[in-house]
Design an enzyme around this catalytic site. Structure first.
Site, short mmCIF file in Angstrom:
data_model
loop_
_atom_site.label_atom_id
_atom_site.label_comp_id
_atom_site.label_asym_id
_atom_site.label_seq_id
_atom_site.Cartn_x
_atom_site.Cartn_y
_atom_site.Cartn_z
N ASP A 1 78.41 91.33 160.46
CA ASP A 1 78.09 92.33 159.65
C ASP A 1 76.55 92.72 159.84
OD1 ASP A 1 77.60 92.84 156.98
OD2 ASP A 1 77.24 91.26 155.97
N MET B 1 75.61 90.17 145.46
CA MET B 1 73.70 89.18 145.69
C MET B 1 73.75 89.57 144.26
SD MET B 1 72.84 92.28 148.40
CE MET B 1 73.67 92.50 149.66
N SER C 1 82.45 98.10 154.05
CA SER C 1 81.73 97.43 153.13
C SER C 1 81.41 98.50 152.05
CB SER C 1 79.67 97.13 153.31
OG SER C 1 79.25 96.41 152.76
N HIS D 1 81.61 88.33 150.73
CA HIS D 1 80.70 88.18 151.37
C HIS D 1 79.72 87.24 149.80
CE1 HIS D 1 76.57 88.85 153.97
NE2 HIS D 1 76.69 87.73 153.53
N ASP E 1 80.26 92.80 148.63
CA ASP E 1 78.30 92.27 148.96
C ASP E 1 78.67 92.16 147.50
OD1 ASP E 1 78.06 91.52 151.45
OD2 ASP E 1 77.95 94.36 151.73
N MET F 1 75.97 87.58 160.46
CA MET F 1 74.78 88.19 160.40
C MET F 1 74.35 89.03 161.21
SD MET F 1 75.24 88.13 157.79
CE MET F 1 74.32 90.43 156.93
N MET G 1 76.05 86.29 148.54
CA MET G 1 73.93 85.90 149.09
C MET G 1 74.37 85.96 147.78
SD MET G 1 74.62 90.02 151.12
CE MET G 1 75.83 89.97 151.09
N HIS H 1 85.23 95.23 152.32
CA HIS H 1 83.79 93.31 152.54
C HIS H 1 83.26 94.01 150.90
CE1 HIS H 1 81.20 91.56 154.17
NE2 HIS H 1 79.87 91.82 154.17
C1 DX5 Z 1 74.09 93.82 153.84
C2 DX5 Z 1 75.55 93.58 154.32
C3 DX5 Z 1 76.27 94.32 154.56
C4 DX5 Z 1 76.04 96.28 154.43
C5 DX5 Z 1 75.68 96.18 156.12
O1 DX5 Z 1 73.03 92.30 153.50
O2 DX5 Z 1 75.84 91.93 154.06
O3 DX5 Z 1 77.91 93.98 154.38
O4 DX5 Z 1 76.66 96.51 153.76
O5 DX5 Z 1 75.31 97.15 155.45
P1 DX5 Z 1 75.23 98.07 157.31
O6 DX5 Z 1 76.51 98.49 158.27
O7 DX5 Z 1 75.63 99.88 156.82
O8 DX5 Z 1 74.50 97.57 158.13
ZN ZN Z 2 78.14 91.84 154.12
#
Ligand code: DX5
Ligand code: ZN
Length: 223
Positions: free
Chosen positions: A179, A41, A12, A70, A39, A141, A72, A37
């Site tokens: 994740d 947000m 990620s 992903h 992310d 999650m 969010m 991955h």
């Molecule tokens: C959290 C993200 C994850 C995050 C995981 O909201 O969706 O993808 O990057 O990070 P680690 O592996 O450090 O928990």
């Molecule tokens: Zn993620």
């Protein structure tokens, strides 16, 4: 018996050094990342704000590794087309952020991407019964979304196991991704529970080791 060689690792970018994101993604590619991955947000669905389609498009210019997006974000329908155009391979939306999930999943598929649905830790897998046959991916999650580096929620392993049983019944091709909080000390049990793809943020991008060393350590556990 679990065939660990089929387990895919998706580093990620959330924990990467954003000042040199391209290089870090290249490092992950060279270390054998199966997906990147990505992310996204929006500061609404989760408290944090990260990156969008422009950054995805820029990273696609430096890597051929498929992008696992992903989202969010609230009402992700607004941005599906942009992420597809920017080069997403898999687009995953949160069950909790979408009103008409079937329509959203159909749109992702029509855009030429693989569709995934993400469940927060408190959202039960039973809610996926009817949509499951239309999905390529379910993302469980194992932390509350929003930040990297949180601790793995132990009950997630049982949830993955139940998800695998449900998938065997309704969609045997389904890929299950996990994740949050995945580390050398728990990825084996996550894989044994039935995960196909494991996201690793802080376990891959950290100050203690190189990306290559970190990835090799994770792979060593999966033998
Ligand atoms: C959290 C993200 C994850 C995050 C995981 O909201 O969706 O993808 O990057 O990070 P680690 O592996 O450090 O928990
Ligand atoms: Zn993620």
């Amino acid at each position: 018996m679990t065939d660990f060689s089929r387990i895919k690792i998706a580093p990620s970018i959330l924990s990467a050094d954003f000042a040199r994101l391209g290089e870090q993604v290249k490092e992950a590619e060279e270390a054998g990342a199966d997906y990147i991955h990505f992310d996204v947000m929006d500061g609404m669905f989760v408290p944090n704000i990260t990156v969008g389609p422009l950054v995805l498009e820029a990273l696609k210019r430096v890597t051929d590794v498929p992008m696992d997006v992903h989202l969010m974000i609230e009402d992700p329908d607004r941005y599906l087309e942009e992420f597809a155009r920017a080069g997403a391979s898999v687009i995953m939306v949160h069950y909790e952020a979408v009103k008409h999930l079937h329509r959203t999943v159909q749109r992702i598929t029509a855009l030429g991407c693989r569709a995934g649905v993400v469940l927060n830790p408190a959202t039960p897998i039973s809610l996926l019964e009817d949509i499951l046959p239309y999905l390529s991916r379910v993302l469980i999650m194992s932390v509350n979304p929003g930040f990297g580096g949180q601790s793995y929620i132990e009950s997630s392993t049982g949830k993955v196991r139940r998800m695998r049983e449900m998938a065997n019944r309704l969609n045997p091709q389904l890929e299950i991704e996990v994740d949050g909080g995945a580390k050398g000390n728990n990825i084996r049990e996550i894989a044994e529970a039935g995960a196909d793809v494991i996201v690793a943020g802080s376990a891959v991008f950290n100050k203690e080791e190189t990306v290559a060393q970190a990835m090799a350590k994770l792979r060593e556990v999966l033998i």
